[in-house]
Design an enzyme around this catalytic site. Structure first.
Site, PDB file in Angstrom:
ATOM      1  N   SER A 295      -3.315  22.509  53.320  1.00 47.22           N
ATOM      2  CA  SER A 295      -2.403  23.298  54.135  1.00 47.22           C
ATOM      3  C   SER A 295      -1.646  24.343  53.309  1.00 47.22           C
ATOM      4  CB  SER A 295      -1.453  22.345  54.869  1.00 47.22           C
ATOM      5  OG  SER A 295      -0.709  23.026  55.840  1.00 47.22           O
ATOM      6  N   ASP A 306      -7.653  35.068  46.080  1.00 45.91           N
ATOM      7  CA  ASP A 306      -8.154  36.278  46.742  1.00 45.91           C
ATOM      8  C   ASP A 306      -7.620  37.554  46.108  1.00 45.91           C
ATOM      9  OD1 ASP A 306      -9.513  34.616  48.412  1.00 45.91           O
ATOM     10  OD2 ASP A 306      -8.498  35.223  50.255  1.00 45.91           O
ATOM     11  N   LYS A 320      -7.614  22.348  55.219  1.00 47.45           N
ATOM     12  CA  LYS A 320      -6.801  22.365  56.442  1.00 47.45           C
ATOM     13  C   LYS A 320      -6.279  23.783  56.657  1.00 47.45           C
ATOM     14  CE  LYS A 320      -2.757  20.383  58.748  1.00 47.45           C
ATOM     15  NZ  LYS A 320      -1.968  21.611  58.933  1.00 47.45           N
TER      16      LYS A 320
END
Length: 553
Positions: A295, A306, A320
């Site tokens: 999460s 990224d 998740k």
């Protein structure tokens, strides 16, 4: 049996939220109204005609939980009595005595007192057994851990009395006053070596971002020539989205997209950007993750990966990618409902299980690797959606052998640590603490005095072989061979605690260090033997390799 109007109307409110009533009133109104009418008649009929007395509240709760379970594991009904647990998950605060309790066999034990809170100040220790609360007996055979935990909690300033059985069997009465307990998101930070700092982040409750920023500033003050940082998110299950954004912003410059959320409702479409200048925008960074990182942890790790802000080391994260919001209902009840999916800066959703597509039996499956889509990081490195965050540098950590797993599950490592700290002085520090050879021999004797047994894969396969031999009428021919094989396996198992000594000693040292120095001690005791941390250190000590990974070379 009286019909429970309160619980019925709780479901009336709950079902619209669960089926998207807010966003599609006109489309679904008839079906919702019809099914509510059917359910209401069914509920009244069961309460009035079922052969045994029913508990209307429990019956309704079972129906609510089953309905929400059919959606996903994270959409949950929260009763008035469970609101305190919800506040703890959000704020990290509760009113109590400041101790983790757990079950070991038929015993309810103090597993860990929080430093500086009432249980710790009263001298309670890990391994103490709770046998009474306010004069009422406590037994692990008859009570759930949650029930004991609830009795320990209460209003700030109220008193309670515990009856404790210590490791030597002595009974002790302990008077405590409940206090406001705040569980830190950052239980430890410090220098791993002369130039690399380390921060352990275990949660994303209120003020997690502030705690991380303070830790980094303190490390900078301690070592102005700080050359790298390890952020440890292993086994961090996540928490608040806003804290995840702030923690990522600690390393990511102002204005950058950290995460986007998208769902059915217009309000769920949001772009979360870094709102302030980064605390450390260029400091070399390694983030540790594993299968227990979920999460909010994955939001942070995904943004770092990224944007090529740091290197991810460890094992693939949980996967998740769902966002929950708390919606108020009536009678002080609430529902935690999945309202959106989140997407990392490259545009990927890392949700590993598609709960909307189930097998005929209702089971779900992980998205297969063949169906995962590729995305590109800022520097053009390939990353994938649909299965958690994959580390840039994977570190294989073998599973525990059956013997070691059994030692842990049966509490023998925990119990020996309790005995050890009661007979040994506190060591100088956690990192240099080492178990002596005679102490390990004492541990082996301790285990030998207990009813310790375990089953290996070899045991299971041997039993299956004996069954097959008997079914095919070969028992008379192979009895001696099977008996010899069984005896040989028993001899090999008798050496398991010596065969796996290195791992067992590591676990003992961690547990014993935790007793003397609390959680920071457990973390420090494992510094030199932690394979993932050691890989992070090798990476940060090799700037060229670090840059090559981020460049995709």
């Amino acid at each position: 049996m009286k019909f429970s109007r309160a619980t019925f109307w709780a479901l009336v409110i709950l079902i619209p939220f669960s089926f998207g009533f807010i966003t599609s009133v006109t489309d679904n109104f008839f079906e919702i109204s019809k099914n509510l009418d059917i359910f209401g008649h069914l509920y009244r009929e069961i309460n009035s005609t079922y052969v045994e007395d029913t508990d209307p509240e429990q019956l309704m709760r079972t129906g609510i939980d089953a309905m929400l379970q059919s959606l996903d594991p994270y959409t949950n009904f929260i009763s008035e009595g469970e609101a305190e647990d919800l506040r703890f998950l959000s704020t990290g605060q509760y009113a109590g005595v400041g101790a983790v309790v757990g079950r070991q066999g038929d015993r309810i034990l103090i597993m860990e007192p929080y430093r500086g809170y009432p249980a710790d100040e009263a001298g309670l220790q890990a391994g103490d057994e709770i046998v009474g609360i306010d004069g009422k007996p406590v037994s692990g055979a008859d009570m759930e851990v949650g029930e004991v935990r609830d009795r320990l909690r209460g209003k700030v300033g109220t008193d309670l009395s515990l009856t404790i059985r210590q490791a030597d069997g002595t009974l002790r009465e302990v008077a405590l006053t409940r206090a406001r307990i705040k569980v830190d998101n950052v239980p430890y930070y410090g220098m791993v070596d002369e130039h690399v700092g380390y921060v352990k982040l275990t949660g994303f409750t209120q003020d997690a971002g502030q705690e991380l920023e303070k830790a980094i500033r303190d490390l900078r003050q301690e070592q102005p020539d700080l050359q790298g940082l390890v952020l440890d998110l292993r086994n961090n299950p996540g928490g608040r989205l806003d804290e995840a954004v702030r923690i990522a912003n600690t390393f990511i410059p102002q204005g950058e997209v950290i995460v986007e959320t998208h769902g059915r409702m217009d309000a769920s479409h949001r772009v979360h950007r870094a709102q302030r200048a980064a605390v450390e925008e260029t400091l070399p960074l390694v983030v540790l993750i594993n299968q227990g990182s979920a999460s909010a942890s994955e939001i942070v790790a995904g943004a770092i990966q990224d944007l090529d802000r740091g290197v991810i080391v460890g094992r693939r994260s949980f996967g998740k990618g769902l966002v929950q919001n708390i919606r108020p209902l009536i009678y002080n009840t609430q529902v935690k409902v999945t309202t959106a999916k989140y997407y990392t800066p490259s545009g990927r959703c890392i949700q590993a299980i598609n709960y909307a597509e189930r097998h005929r039996d209702g089971s779900v499956h992980r998205i297969p690797d063949s169906l995962r889509t590729s995305f590109l990081t800022r520097n053009g490195r390939t990353v994938f959606d649909g299965g958690g965050i994959e580390p840039d540098v994977e570190v294989a950590v073998p599973e525990w052998p059956a013997a070691v797993e059994a030692l842990d599950v049966k509490g023998l490592i925990f119990d020996f640590a309790t005995r050890f700290v009661n007979s040994h002085p506190q060591p100088a520090d956690a990192r240099t603490f080492a178990l002596a050879e005679e102490d390990y021999e004492a541990f082996l004797a301790f285990v030998a005095s207990k009813p310790f047994s375990y089953e290996t894969q070899a045991d299971r396969e041997l039993q299956e072989l004996k069954k097959t031999v008997a079914e095919e009428a070969y028992s008379d021919l192979l009895t001696e061979e099977l008996t010899a094989l069984e005896a040989q396996l028993a001899r090999e198992k008798s050496q398991d605690l010596n065969r796996h000594k290195e791992l067992i000693v590591r676990l003992l040292e961690r547990e014993i260090a935790r007793r003397y120095f609390y959680m920071p001690g457990e973390i420090q005791a494992d510094f030199d033997e932690d394979p993932e941390l050691n890989e992070a250190l090798r990476l940060l000590r090799s700037p060229e390799r670090y840059r090559e990974i981020l460049a995709g070379r």
